[in-house]
Design a protein around this motif. Structure first.
Motif, PDB file in Angstrom:
ATOM      1  N   ARG A  30      -1.663   3.029  -8.824  1.00  0.00           N
ATOM      2  CA  ARG A  30      -1.873   2.119  -9.962  1.00  0.00           C
ATOM      3  C   ARG A  30      -0.830   2.341 -11.043  1.00  0.00           C
ATOM      4  NH1 ARG A  30      -6.964   2.673 -12.934  1.00  0.00           N
ATOM      5  NH2 ARG A  30      -6.484   0.667 -13.829  1.00  0.00           N
ATOM      6  N   ILE A  31      -0.560   3.604 -11.347  1.00  0.00           N
ATOM      7  CA  ILE A  31       0.426   3.926 -12.377  1.00  0.00           C
ATOM      8  C   ILE A  31       1.808   3.444 -11.951  1.00  0.00           C
ATOM      9  CG2 ILE A  31       1.596   5.831 -13.551  1.00  0.00           C
ATOM     10  CD1 ILE A  31      -1.121   7.339 -13.343  1.00  0.00           C
ATOM     11  N   GLU A  32       2.123   3.671 -10.681  1.00  0.00           N
ATOM     12  CA  GLU A  32       3.418   3.217 -10.166  1.00  0.00           C
ATOM     13  C   GLU A  32       3.534   1.698 -10.259  1.00  0.00           C
ATOM     14  OE1 GLU A  32       6.085   3.531  -6.044  1.00  0.00           O
ATOM     15  OE2 GLU A  32       4.082   4.436  -6.156  1.00  0.00           O
ATOM     16  N   GLU A  33       2.476   1.000  -9.916  1.00  0.00           N
ATOM     17  CA  GLU A  33       2.494  -0.460  -9.973  1.00  0.00           C
ATOM     18  C   GLU A  33       2.681  -0.952 -11.404  1.00  0.00           C
ATOM     19  OE1 GLU A  33      -0.480  -1.280  -6.135  1.00  0.00           O
ATOM     20  OE2 GLU A  33      -1.261  -1.363  -8.183  1.00  0.00           O
ATOM     21  N   LYS A  34       1.965  -0.349 -12.338  1.00  0.00           N
ATOM     22  CA  LYS A  34       2.088  -0.759 -13.736  1.00  0.00           C
ATOM     23  C   LYS A  34       3.505  -0.518 -14.264  1.00  0.00           C
ATOM     24  CE  LYS A  34      -2.738   0.032 -15.106  1.00  0.00           C
ATOM     25  NZ  LYS A  34      -2.993  -1.311 -15.666  1.00  0.00           N
ATOM     26  N   THR A  35       4.072   0.616 -13.899  1.00  0.00           N
ATOM     27  CA  THR A  35       5.404   0.958 -14.382  1.00  0.00           C
ATOM     28  C   THR A  35       6.450   0.015 -13.797  1.00  0.00           C
ATOM     29  OG1 THR A  35       4.735   3.279 -14.581  1.00  0.00           O
ATOM     30  CG2 THR A  35       7.095   2.815 -14.576  1.00  0.00           C
ATOM     31  N   LYS A  36       6.356  -0.271 -12.523  1.00  0.00           N
ATOM     32  CA  LYS A  36       7.322  -1.171 -11.895  1.00  0.00           C
ATOM     33  C   LYS A  36       7.170  -2.596 -12.425  1.00  0.00           C
ATOM     34  CE  LYS A  36       8.136   1.477  -7.681  1.00  0.00           C
ATOM     35  NZ  LYS A  36       8.036   1.533  -6.199  1.00  0.00           N
ATOM     36  N   GLU A  37       5.944  -2.993 -12.701  1.00  0.00           N
ATOM     37  CA  GLU A  37       5.725  -4.320 -13.286  1.00  0.00           C
ATOM     38  C   GLU A  37       6.361  -4.396 -14.675  1.00  0.00           C
ATOM     39  OE1 GLU A  37       2.031  -7.296 -14.577  1.00  0.00           O
ATOM     40  OE2 GLU A  37       1.620  -5.354 -13.652  1.00  0.00           O
ATOM     41  N   ALA A  38       6.201  -3.342 -15.474  1.00  0.00           N
ATOM     42  CA  ALA A  38       6.799  -3.316 -16.810  1.00  0.00           C
ATOM     43  C   ALA A  38       8.318  -3.344 -16.725  1.00  0.00           C
ATOM     44  CB  ALA A  38       6.330  -2.073 -17.566  1.00  0.00           C
ATOM     45  N   ALA A  39       8.872  -2.543 -15.807  1.00  0.00           N
ATOM     46  CA  ALA A  39      10.323  -2.526 -15.625  1.00  0.00           C
ATOM     47  C   ALA A  39      10.828  -3.897 -15.200  1.00  0.00           C
ATOM     48  CB  ALA A  39      10.712  -1.465 -14.607  1.00  0.00           C
ATOM     49  N   GLY A  40      10.093  -4.556 -14.314  1.00  0.00           N
ATOM     50  CA  GLY A  40      10.473  -5.887 -13.854  1.00  0.00           C
ATOM     51  C   GLY A  40      10.443  -6.925 -14.961  1.00  0.00           C
ATOM     52  N   ALA A  41       9.602  -6.678 -15.973  1.00  0.00           N
ATOM     53  CA  ALA A  41       9.511  -7.587 -17.117  1.00  0.00           C
ATOM     54  C   ALA A  41      10.543  -7.266 -18.190  1.00  0.00           C
ATOM     55  CB  ALA A  41       8.107  -7.530 -17.712  1.00  0.00           C
ATOM     56  N   ILE A  46       7.566   2.447 -21.283  1.00  0.00           N
ATOM     57  CA  ILE A  46       6.140   2.167 -21.106  1.00  0.00           C
ATOM     58  C   ILE A  46       5.355   3.327 -21.683  1.00  0.00           C
ATOM     59  CG2 ILE A  46       6.105   3.124 -18.744  1.00  0.00           C
ATOM     60  CD1 ILE A  46       3.935   0.988 -18.108  1.00  0.00           C
ATOM     61  N   VAL A  47       4.273   3.007 -22.399  1.00  0.00           N
ATOM     62  CA  VAL A  47       3.458   4.006 -23.089  1.00  0.00           C
ATOM     63  C   VAL A  47       2.056   4.008 -22.486  1.00  0.00           C
ATOM     64  CG1 VAL A  47       2.587   4.811 -25.316  1.00  0.00           C
ATOM     65  CG2 VAL A  47       4.783   3.608 -25.203  1.00  0.00           C
ATOM     66  N   GLY A  91      14.178   3.325 -13.814  1.00  0.00           N
ATOM     67  CA  GLY A  91      15.200   3.230 -14.841  1.00  0.00           C
ATOM     68  C   GLY A  91      14.662   3.035 -16.238  1.00  0.00           C
ATOM     69  N   ILE A  92      13.356   3.290 -16.448  1.00  0.00           N
ATOM     70  CA  ILE A  92      12.796   3.169 -17.802  1.00  0.00           C
ATOM     71  C   ILE A  92      12.162   4.489 -18.222  1.00  0.00           C
ATOM     72  CG2 ILE A  92      12.374   0.716 -17.439  1.00  0.00           C
ATOM     73  CD1 ILE A  92       9.379   1.299 -17.421  1.00  0.00           C
ATOM     74  N   ALA A  93      12.052   4.668 -19.545  1.00  0.00           N
ATOM     75  CA  ALA A  93      11.388   5.846 -20.082  1.00  0.00           C
ATOM     76  C   ALA A  93       9.880   5.674 -19.953  1.00  0.00           C
ATOM     77  CB  ALA A  93      11.769   6.054 -21.545  1.00  0.00           C
ATOM     78  N   ILE A  94       9.188   6.767 -19.637  1.00  0.00           N
ATOM     79  CA  ILE A  94       7.738   6.724 -19.432  1.00  0.00           C
ATOM     80  C   ILE A  94       7.068   7.774 -20.305  1.00  0.00           C
ATOM     81  CG2 ILE A  94       5.856   6.897 -17.775  1.00  0.00           C
ATOM     82  CD1 ILE A  94       7.896   6.370 -15.540  1.00  0.00           C
ATOM     83  N   LEU A  95       6.289   7.310 -21.297  1.00  0.00           N
ATOM     84  CA  LEU A  95       5.409   8.234 -21.993  1.00  0.00           C
ATOM     85  C   LEU A  95       4.157   8.310 -21.121  1.00  0.00           C
ATOM     86  CD1 LEU A  95       4.480   8.401 -25.771  1.00  0.00           C
ATOM     87  CD2 LEU A  95       3.150   9.350 -23.922  1.00  0.00           C
ATOM     88  N   ALA A  96       4.034   9.405 -20.373  1.00  0.00           N
ATOM     89  CA  ALA A  96       3.024   9.513 -19.323  1.00  0.00           C
ATOM     90  C   ALA A  96       1.672   9.943 -19.888  1.00  0.00           C
ATOM     91  CB  ALA A  96       3.499  10.482 -18.253  1.00  0.00           C
ATOM     92  N   GLY A  97       1.252   9.271 -20.942  1.00  0.00           N
ATOM     93  CA  GLY A  97      -0.011   9.607 -21.586  1.00  0.00           C
ATOM     94  C   GLY A  97       0.012  11.033 -22.096  1.00  0.00           C
ATOM     95  N   THR A 258      -1.500  -4.677 -19.717  1.00  0.00           N
ATOM     96  CA  THR A 258      -0.254  -4.186 -20.291  1.00  0.00           C
ATOM     97  C   THR A 258       0.227  -5.206 -21.308  1.00  0.00           C
ATOM     98  OG1 THR A 258       0.346  -3.025 -18.255  1.00  0.00           O
ATOM     99  CG2 THR A 258       2.120  -3.466 -19.819  1.00  0.00           C
ATOM    100  N   VAL A 259       0.628  -4.732 -22.478  1.00  0.00           N
ATOM    101  CA  VAL A 259       1.019  -5.604 -23.583  1.00  0.00           C
ATOM    102  C   VAL A 259       2.495  -5.359 -23.893  1.00  0.00           C
ATOM    103  CG1 VAL A 259       0.535  -6.271 -25.962  1.00  0.00           C
ATOM    104  CG2 VAL A 259      -1.333  -5.476 -24.495  1.00  0.00           C
ATOM    105  N   LEU A 260       3.299  -6.394 -23.811  1.00  0.00           N
ATOM    106  CA  LEU A 260       4.743  -6.283 -24.021  1.00  0.00           C
ATOM    107  C   LEU A 260       5.137  -6.740 -25.416  1.00  0.00           C
ATOM    108  CD1 LEU A 260       5.907  -7.740 -20.610  1.00  0.00           C
ATOM    109  CD2 LEU A 260       6.282  -5.387 -21.353  1.00  0.00           C
TER     110      LEU A 260
END
Length: 298
Positions: A30-41, A46-47, A91-97, A258-260
């Protein structure tokens, strides 16, 4: 000091849903999917929220706070490897909670920010809530990490930390223009305390604040994390050239989402130069110190 190369940054703030994930592999997927979706957008950051890895406690029998901290701390190496690899891949920064990590004498509620080049910045929660002080074996952080990024100086204020204006002001004086606030608030009361304080910090320091949080509810109760309320968002000063309420983006309901939002640091500089008010520059620290000294002897 690192060179500032990005004047605009798209931030993905998460409302991480507490649902019945069923397996550990689904948690990481789930985390991987959210991160890749954010990167794709187009997000460059991502926080994720405070205590996100505590969702793993829903997969094991209920345990004490001491046991839960030990269980989570044992996963620290796995956690770090996963997010370091994911940041490099996307290729994006991740604040991993935040994640419970071992420190001398106990545990820390620690935020980790992973960069694609392998750098990791860390911040321990400075102000522990009464719940964390009285029931969790946690030790409060003693330092504020203000660090350089491609978009400028940044710091992390974990949930309750945002409710203390002195900490955000110290970060702003040291050059921070973006505050990241991973949070866990069980009720709407807690959420609005954190949310409105986040907006206050944006106004008084003339900077951006990005807020994430847990959302939803587990089917089975857990002593640590089982229900949460949050609307993730990104906030700016309530002044020219931003929108009047300072809300750049905000979630619509407390559920997984996820809110952009895009933050423009050129506009922030314009606010500091041409805004109707300048609370960051018009502060009078010597007066405040005098008044505090008076209070200490009265």
């Amino acid at each position: 000091m690192a060179e500032v190369t990005l004047m605009k940054l798209k931030i993905a703030t998460t409302q991480y849903g507490l649902d019945d994930i069923g397996s550990e592999s689904r948690f990481w997927t789930r985390i991987e999917e959210k991160t890749k979706e954010a990167a794709g957008a187009g997000a460059g950051l991502i926080v994720f929220p405070e205590y996100m890895t505590a969702h793993l406690l829903s997969l094991v029998p209920s345990m004490s706070h001491e046991g839960a901290c030990g269980y989570l701390a044992d996963r620290t190496d796995e956690y770090a490897r996963f997010f370091a690899a994911l940041s490099a891949e996307t290729g994006i920064a991740i604040l991993a909670g935040t994640h419970v990590a071992r420190v001398d004498g106990g545990y820390a509620n620690r935020a980790y920010l992973f960069f694609p080049d392998g750098r990791i910045e860390r911040q321990d929660k400075v102000h522990l809530t009464p719940e964390e002080q009285n029931h969790w074996p946690l030790i409060a952080g003693e330092e504020l990490n203000v660090f350089d990024t491609a978009w400028g100086k940044t710091t992390i204020l974990i949930c309750y930390d945002i409710e203390f204006p002195e900490l955000a002001r110290a970060a702003a004086v040291r050059g921070a223009e973006l505050l990241l606030c991973p949070s866990y608030t069980e009720t709407a009361f807690g959420y609005y305390r954190v949310r409105y304080c986040a907006q206050a910090r944006a106004v008084e320091n003339q900077l951006f604040v990005a807020l994430s949080g847990l959302a939803g509810e587990l089917t089975e109760e857990r002593p640590q994390i089982d229900r949460a309320y949050s609307l993730a968002g990104t906030f700016a000063p309530c002044d020219y050239p931003f929108v009047p309420d300072g809300v750049l983006a905000l979630g619509e309901s407390s559920e997984d989402a996820t809110v952009l939002a895009e933050v423009d640091f050129e506009l922030l500089r314009e606010n500091r130069e041409r805004g109707a008010v300048a609370p960051f520059f018009d502060r009078r620290p010597e007066l405040y110190e005098r008044e505090l000294r008076k209070a200490s002897v009265e």
